[in-house]
Scaffold this active site. Sequence first.
Site, short mmCIF file in Angstrom:
data_model
loop_
_atom_site.label_atom_id
_atom_site.label_comp_id
_atom_site.label_asym_id
_atom_site.label_seq_id
_atom_site.Cartn_x
_atom_site.Cartn_y
_atom_site.Cartn_z
N PHE A 199 0.86 -1.39 0.10
CA PHE A 199 -0.23 0.04 0.22
C PHE A 199 0.71 1.31 0.29
O PHE A 199 0.36 2.51 -0.32
CB PHE A 199 -0.98 -0.06 1.24
CG PHE A 199 -0.37 0.57 2.63
CD1 PHE A 199 -0.01 1.66 2.86
CD2 PHE A 199 0.30 -0.30 3.49
CE1 PHE A 199 0.52 2.32 3.95
CE2 PHE A 199 1.00 -0.18 4.39
CZ PHE A 199 0.88 1.42 4.83
N ARG A 227 -5.72 -1.68 -0.76
CA ARG A 227 -6.10 -0.62 -0.01
C ARG A 227 -5.88 0.80 -1.02
O ARG A 227 -6.56 1.69 -0.32
CB ARG A 227 -5.12 -0.48 1.24
CG ARG A 227 -5.13 -1.76 2.19
CD ARG A 227 -4.64 -1.46 3.26
NE ARG A 227 -3.51 -2.65 3.37
CZ ARG A 227 -3.01 -2.81 4.74
NH1 ARG A 227 -3.09 -1.65 5.58
NH2 ARG A 227 -2.16 -3.65 4.81
N CYS A 331 9.35 1.98 3.32
CA CYS A 331 10.16 0.89 3.60
C CYS A 331 11.73 1.33 3.99
O CYS A 331 12.46 0.81 4.67
CB CYS A 331 10.29 -0.32 2.65
SG CYS A 331 10.92 0.44 1.14
P1 NAD Z 1 1.40 -6.27 3.00
O1 NAD Z 1 2.57 -7.56 2.78
O2 NAD Z 1 0.36 -6.74 4.02
O3 NAD Z 1 0.86 -6.51 1.52
C1 NAD Z 1 1.55 -6.50 0.19
C2 NAD Z 1 0.97 -7.20 -0.69
O4 NAD Z 1 0.63 -8.60 -0.13
C3 NAD Z 1 -0.69 -6.78 -0.84
O5 NAD Z 1 -0.79 -6.65 -2.36
C4 NAD Z 1 -1.44 -7.99 -0.30
O6 NAD Z 1 -2.70 -7.78 -0.97
C5 NAD Z 1 -0.73 -9.11 -0.20
N1 NAD Z 1 -0.92 -9.83 1.00
C6 NAD Z 1 -1.11 -9.25 2.42
N2 NAD Z 1 -0.89 -10.39 3.30
C7 NAD Z 1 -0.87 -11.43 2.40
C8 NAD Z 1 -1.09 -12.81 2.67
N3 NAD Z 1 -1.00 -13.10 4.06
N4 NAD Z 1 -0.80 -13.65 1.89
C9 NAD Z 1 -0.84 -13.28 0.59
N5 NAD Z 1 -0.84 -12.18 0.07
C10 NAD Z 1 -1.04 -11.04 1.13
O7 NAD Z 1 2.29 -5.23 3.15
P2 NAD Z 1 1.56 -3.68 3.19
O8 NAD Z 1 1.17 -3.48 4.71
O9 NAD Z 1 0.73 -3.37 1.76
O10 NAD Z 1 3.00 -3.01 2.98
C11 NAD Z 1 4.01 -2.54 3.90
C12 NAD Z 1 5.09 -3.51 4.12
O11 NAD Z 1 5.69 -3.58 2.82
C13 NAD Z 1 6.22 -2.96 4.96
O12 NAD Z 1 6.38 -4.04 5.99
C14 NAD Z 1 7.43 -2.52 4.52
O13 NAD Z 1 8.44 -2.36 4.90
C15 NAD Z 1 7.25 -3.49 3.21
N6 NAD Z 1 7.81 -2.69 1.71
C16 NAD Z 1 8.99 -3.00 1.61
C17 NAD Z 1 9.61 -2.56 0.49
C18 NAD Z 1 11.22 -2.68 0.17
O14 NAD Z 1 11.54 -2.46 -1.01
N7 NAD Z 1 11.68 -3.50 1.08
C19 NAD Z 1 8.93 -1.48 -0.04
C20 NAD Z 1 7.69 -0.95 0.25
C21 NAD Z 1 7.06 -1.67 1.24
#
Ligand code: NAD
Length: 547
Positions: A199, A227, A331
Amino acid sequence: MHRRSVPRLRTLQTRSYAVSAPSRPPLSGLTAAARSRAEKISSEWQGTSATGGNTKNFIGGEFVESKASDWIDVVDPASQTLLTRVPETTGTEFDQAVSAASEAFKTWSRSTVLTRQRFVMELQHLLRKHEDAIASSIVLEQGKTYPDAKGDLLRGLQVVETCTGIPTALLGNHIEVTKDMDTSNRRLPLGVCASIAPFNFPAMIPLWSIPMAVATGNTLIVKPSERDPGAAMIIAELCQRAGLPPGVVNVVHGTVPTVNRICDDPLIKAISFVGGDRAGKHIYERGRKTGKRVQANLGAKNHAVVMPDANKNQALNSLLGAAFGAAGQRCMAISVAILVGNAREWLPELAERAKKLKVGQGFDKDADFGPVISPAAKSRIEGLIASAEEQGGKIVLDGRGHQVSGLPDGNWVGPTIIEATTDMRCYQEEIFGPALVVLTAETLDEALAIINSNRYGNGTAIFTQSGATARKFEVEVEVGQVGINVPIPVPLPMFSWSGNKASFLGDIPFYGSGGIDFYTQNKTTTALWKAEDAIGNKASVDMPTHH
Ligand code: NAD
């Protein structure tokens, strides 16, 4: 194209993100600035709505209304006003998207590299032209400030711009290996690929994949965050306007069931995932089981070391921007500051400056940062702040219970600074909110030991005026992206993303030369054409006698 039936899959429990919109007239909760933008988006774009309508899937070049029975509310995090609903895409619709992408691959993979380059150039032009629409959609759904939302798009646009050099990037090698025998290699696309986005960067992360996958000749299925799907829908429409043939880029929405279909579908050859640890590990393991190439960028805990010889003003301002910008939901946000030696005396001033940051709705020109994404995120962040208090930490600046005038339902968390130790939950867990954990160390070695013991390796920074200190830090720190007097050292896309340790799963990183490697496979050909077999190059006018 015939598609086999997909077996029923065991899914992880879907988290409930939906927040029921309070019962009041549509859009009445939005500020005037937000409301006019929401109306503009709904009237100008086919795939998304910001006035309560449904978000569509984009399949085979058409924006299609889903027949889903489950829908997820997308609300303005500053007011909980319902903006749109995203479908939990059905199995049939998902199969249609994969079929469209497979069909399109047959011709797109054989399109000339100059055709693909022209598409990327046109896309970059259209993204710039429609920057306002994309940034506005991000402010409405994600909550970040308008200038920050433009930055979200710009960092993705830089990947698009780098991909305009695709003919050079795809150049292969060629050498005569022995007399009259040549070996050459080509970089070929993989097939249908998928991109699953978080998101926090609704434009940047889809743009890490779309230009790279498509310019290398693949077709793609994008699964935006449920979201904030609006930016991805506008980008999809711009791909269409830029002349991309139907089926090359498709967008499907949903949560765990859609993600699991991506992992299990044998026609999908690669997955680019960015998001949290739990989803990332699951997707990496499940995707690998069906032989897919997977790159997964995960969570982070990024430390900034402040040395006593640092330029104080620059160091403190950098800390503020990197810890609280985007409400700490980057992130690469600095979530831990290690004050070394006498730099610990700067903590009161850091808190004074942080206190002055203004929290507000994203179109408010004075706002430094906006709300966090959901009420659940707000209570998780506030819970972690409370845990620090219970574990003996000191809340130097407390952002709990923050209010913004006129927007009582927003997910507000004010700037928070916690003096803590490494055994506390607020240090161990990713807070992903506007809360900076402050640790102290006597020496640079002590600071390095703290950082190197942390499981994550996304980003880190040091503030110092000493080249020698910076050099030692750069060499000894075990983190993939290092800033020297630079708080958020995200490499531009002529490099590749280089987060490491628990912040990355996979072997080939995002964008840059890594992105080209991820989305291509090599084919080598060894050919023998003996020069002595060449027939004369002068036309013969003699009567052919076949001797
Ligand atoms: P999230 O893991 O909740 O969601 C990411 C994606 O995965 C979404 O499209 C969601 O629909 C899907 N998803 C969520 N839970 C799932 C599950 N249990 N099984 C399968 N798919 C699932 O992440 P978020 O809250 O949207 O984003 C924030 C997180 O992303 C933070 O931990 C942040 O550090 C990380 N992030 C990392 C980077 C990087 O480059 N390292 C960049 C941006 C965000």
